[in-house]
Design an enzyme around this catalytic site. Structure first.
Site, PDB file in Angstrom:
ATOM      1  N   TYR A  87      -9.570  -1.362  -3.198  1.00 35.83           N
ATOM      2  CA  TYR A  87      -8.790  -1.045  -1.993  1.00 35.83           C
ATOM      3  C   TYR A  87      -7.619  -2.006  -1.856  1.00 35.83           C
ATOM      4  O   TYR A  87      -7.557  -3.048  -2.521  1.00 35.83           O
ATOM      5  CB  TYR A  87      -9.662  -1.061  -0.736  1.00 35.83           C
ATOM      6  CG  TYR A  87     -10.105  -2.426  -0.273  1.00 35.83           C
ATOM      7  CD1 TYR A  87      -9.346  -3.162   0.642  1.00 35.83           C
ATOM      8  CD2 TYR A  87     -11.287  -2.995  -0.730  1.00 35.83           C
ATOM      9  CE1 TYR A  87      -9.758  -4.410   1.085  1.00 35.83           C
ATOM     10  CE2 TYR A  87     -11.695  -4.240  -0.299  1.00 35.83           C
ATOM     11  CZ  TYR A  87     -10.938  -4.947   0.606  1.00 35.83           C
ATOM     12  OH  TYR A  87     -11.343  -6.184   1.027  1.00 35.83           O
ATOM     13  N   CYS A  88      -6.695  -1.657  -0.966  1.00 33.91           N
ATOM     14  CA  CYS A  88      -5.530  -2.506  -0.671  1.00 33.91           C
ATOM     15  C   CYS A  88      -5.090  -2.238   0.766  1.00 33.91           C
ATOM     16  O   CYS A  88      -5.901  -1.848   1.596  1.00 33.91           O
ATOM     17  CB  CYS A  88      -4.398  -2.256  -1.668  1.00 33.91           C
ATOM     18  SG  CYS A  88      -3.673  -0.611  -1.568  1.00 33.91           S
ATOM     19  N   ARG A  89      -3.810  -2.418   1.053  1.00 32.84           N
ATOM     20  CA  ARG A  89      -3.309  -2.214   2.414  1.00 32.84           C
ATOM     21  C   ARG A  89      -2.953  -0.755   2.671  1.00 32.84           C
ATOM     22  O   ARG A  89      -3.293  -0.210   3.713  1.00 32.84           O
ATOM     23  CB  ARG A  89      -2.080  -3.094   2.676  1.00 32.84           C
ATOM     24  CG  ARG A  89      -1.549  -2.972   4.099  1.00 32.84           C
ATOM     25  CD  ARG A  89      -0.286  -3.768   4.325  1.00 32.84           C
ATOM     26  NE  ARG A  89       0.792  -3.451   3.409  1.00 32.84           N
ATOM     27  CZ  ARG A  89       1.605  -2.389   3.523  1.00 32.84           C
ATOM     28  NH1 ARG A  89       1.471  -1.556   4.518  1.00 32.84           N
ATOM     29  NH2 ARG A  89       2.548  -2.172   2.643  1.00 32.84           N
TER      30      ARG A  89
END
Length: 118
Positions: free
Chosen positions: A86-88
């Protein structure tokens, strides 16, 4: 003034319609499936910067920023273990998923934005 308001409303409508289409094309995993995979032993991989990670992250996640992923690939588990990345916003996590799959990691799942974690 009315013209500016109409323009703003039109742009907002386009964004509201386009965003789900863009996200669906990024092949994000269902958040509940992601949680289940992690509960069953999948690695949770956060590919944001250390500053973003320190500000907020999912407990138990490993932080390897996207730009360091190739150099730090040895820190990842064997290729048979599932990975949920995941990330932003979903952009870096999609890039990480594609990179890891190109390196032989077959079970890489993209949660997309951190905010999707259930």
């Amino acid at each position: 003034m009315t013209s500016n308001l109409m323009t703003f409303a039109l742009i907002a409508l386009v964004i509201l319609v386009a965003l789900p289409i863009v996200r669906s094309r990024m092949n994000f995993i269902d958040p509940q499936e992601a949680r289940q995979l992690v509960e069953e032993g999948a690695l949770l991989l956060d590919v944001r910067t250390p500053a973003e990670f320190n500000e907020r992250h999912i407990p138990g996640a490993l932080n390897i920023p996207l730009q360091e992923l190739q150099a730090r690939q040895g820190e990842l588990p064997e290729q048979a273990r599932p990975i949920v990345v995941y990330c932003r916003s979903g952009n870096r996590s999609s890039q990480a998923r594609n990179y890891l799959r190109s390196q032989g990691f077959e079970q890489v799942h993209d949660l997309g934005p951190l905010t999707r974690w259930p």
